[in-house]
Write an enzyme that holds these catalytic residues in place. Sequence first.
Site, short mmCIF file in Angstrom:
data_model
loop_
_atom_site.label_atom_id
_atom_site.label_comp_id
_atom_site.label_asym_id
_atom_site.label_seq_id
_atom_site.Cartn_x
_atom_site.Cartn_y
_atom_site.Cartn_z
N GLU A 424 0.82 -1.21 0.00
CA GLU A 424 0.00 0.00 0.00
C GLU A 424 0.85 1.26 0.00
OE1 GLU A 424 -2.53 -3.31 1.41
OE2 GLU A 424 -0.53 -2.61 1.99
N PHE A 447 -9.03 -2.34 0.37
CA PHE A 447 -10.05 -2.08 1.40
C PHE A 447 -9.55 -0.93 2.26
CE2 PHE A 447 -10.84 -6.50 0.34
CZ PHE A 447 -12.23 -6.57 0.28
N ALA A 448 -10.50 -0.14 2.76
CA ALA A 448 -10.13 1.01 3.60
C ALA A 448 -9.33 0.57 4.81
CB ALA A 448 -11.39 1.75 4.04
N ASP A 449 -9.62 -0.61 5.34
CA ASP A 449 -8.91 -1.09 6.53
C ASP A 449 -7.42 -1.31 6.28
OD1 ASP A 449 -11.37 -2.12 8.45
OD2 ASP A 449 -11.79 -2.35 6.32
N ILE A 451 -5.45 0.75 4.39
CA ILE A 451 -4.78 1.97 3.93
C ILE A 451 -3.68 2.41 4.89
CG2 ILE A 451 -6.21 3.73 5.08
CD1 ILE A 451 -6.20 5.24 2.36
N PRO A 453 -0.80 1.25 6.08
CA PRO A 453 0.61 1.27 5.66
C PRO A 453 0.93 2.39 4.67
CG PRO A 453 -0.26 -0.96 5.59
CD PRO A 453 -1.42 -0.06 5.81
N HIS A 493 -12.51 -5.62 6.79
CA HIS A 493 -13.02 -5.30 5.46
C HIS A 493 -14.26 -4.41 5.54
CE1 HIS A 493 -10.71 -9.03 5.01
NE2 HIS A 493 -10.48 -8.65 3.76
#
Length: 703
Positions: A424, A447-449, A451, A453, A493
């Site tokens: 990421e 997935f937003a979860d 992001i 890194p 997720h």
Amino acid sequence: MTSDTVAALNAEVATTHPDRATLTRAYRLMRTADEMARLYEENKAITAKYVHATARGHEAIQLAAAFHLTAQDYAAPYYRDDAMLLGMGLQPYELMLQLMAKRDDPFSGGRTYYCHPSLRRAGFPVIPHQSSATGMQAIPATGTAHGIKYLESQGLLTDELDASQFPISLCSIGDGAMTEGEVSEALQMAVLHQLPIIYLVQDNDWGISATSREMRAMDAYEFAAGFKGLHRLQFDGADFLASYAGMAEAFDYARQRQGPVLVHARCPLLGHHTSGVRREWYRGDDLAAHTLNDPLPRFHQQLLELGFAEEELQQLADEARATVAADYQRALAAPAPDPATFQDHEFAPPVVTEEAGERNPAGADKALMVDAALHAVDDILREFPEALFYGQDVGGELGGVFREAALLAKKYGDARVFNTPIQEAYIVGSTAGMSAVGAKPIVEVQFADYIWPALNQLVEELSKSCYLSNGKFPVQSLIRVPIGAYGGGGPYHSGSIESTLLTIRGIKVVYPSNAADMKGLMRAAFLDPNPVVMLEHKGLYWSKVPGTEDAKTTEPATGYVIPLGKAAIAQEAAADKLRNGETCVVVTYGMGVYWAKTASRQFPGQVEILDLRTLNPLDFEAVQAAVLRHGKVLVLTEEPLLNSFAESLAGRIQRHCFQRLDAPVFTLGAANLPAIALNVDLERQMLPNPDKVAATLTELLEY
């Protein structure tokens, strides 16, 4: 030394080392860098007002690298590279303007530290914005090389260049920073795509006060052996002749083969780590050992052996001293920045300022949000050859885990639409380098979860670039992020992250709630010259969640755009109810629009719904107007409510609309828990839903 030995050395230099004029310039600039460091120390009461570091001990390798750069190239110096900047052609006066945070600092206008350059100037290598976060420069610099290779593959380089002119990216980095995980991501992509980049590792055995023995199990040269396809070179970075020859080989390899090179150059550290971390605090006897390898007396002796006269070298030293002294006095007298300009260049001016194109073309079918997104990217790739799209699983056969990029790789080729490793940080940070060379990246974090890194790059490299480069390097970057919870997606997720993103200044955050807005905002986000994060709710993609049928809309025509920062009324209140003071407004976005629509059926004509569409820049004028119309407002979010964007917005409404409010500003969001539970009943209990919204509206309307 005998005359035969001198003749042999001269012959070797003639074939592998610079000519006499270049040697003369190198000595003068090495003296210049030395004089600058000496002057800064003598005047530390003034020069240490703002933190700085100098190149003392590193001058030889830095000048050697600079002398091989051309105006086509891109460079990412780090904070000790003032000798490299001198070698590129910058003047001591210009560096001193930054040292003292003066108005005419050519890099940042007094906004950032010494030796943090950003430069677009004819005849010079391009230097995109450089941050202080050590190791972070590896990804944007690799993105620059990636952008060069992409543009070349599409025939989009601005000039017809032969191999000897092919542009490359130079990434300067310290050995301590090579232990950063993001450096490994950069090296992985460089070898995977065989990118034209040189990683110049300046190894002085120190990382602030930590020694190499404490910090690493191996040096950068040994570490790089694990990256197959990375050409490695190692030489004495305190020896100018060896450094010049070594960098010649590195540049030749990168230009001719267009593949990555890692140079490991050992250097002494002769100055302080920085003016704020002084050598006497931690160096001990180590400094004396490093002084024995000082590149300046070594080069001086080499030049004498090559036939230079002592008087000639003394004259060059005198010239350097005079230049530095005069430039220092000029810099002292230079004007400070105008405080009134402190807000300039938060963003580059937007391209799209008005809605344009057909939102409801005659005969058009309704489209799902996921298809509108796919078609928007398809239109962009077809129209803009400099555009490319990459991320995890977006290329190849799959075309994204939500099929949001289905068949684009087959249509446009693997050079334009491709998969990345699970990186990421690289996905996001590389867009800064891509943007600097004129490529226009669209990227996706799966997935937003996941992001998190990427936040290092988003914060340190993308968000600050326009402001700290005084507007020279806005980062055109469209970052797509599927977001939100529905149907048992579970804790990794289903998360909502907008409040975290909205604390990052210098980025824009968009959140469409229907197919038409998705298509219009996607194009505007792509055309915007700034970093834009586009949050796309997974539960709205296919309109399968009960109550979200309206997310499927007539698909706008190609070219339709909606300006960022413009809210829309998703549902109006009835005029008679409004006149009678029986209404309220729900300010929301994303899934909140549909929770509010479903709940409002219990209150016919009484509920206006304002869809923000863009969270930054926020259309607060539309919010104020809606609040003033109704006097009662509910701010609705899917995020946990405590300390959220929604609570912040509620406080702002309370502050600016207090006298027109008929009730406190109500808020509703998810439970204040660290994750979304996997079990659907637990998920339902945590999240807002139409019933919870209806209960809140009942209380608000009866207030």
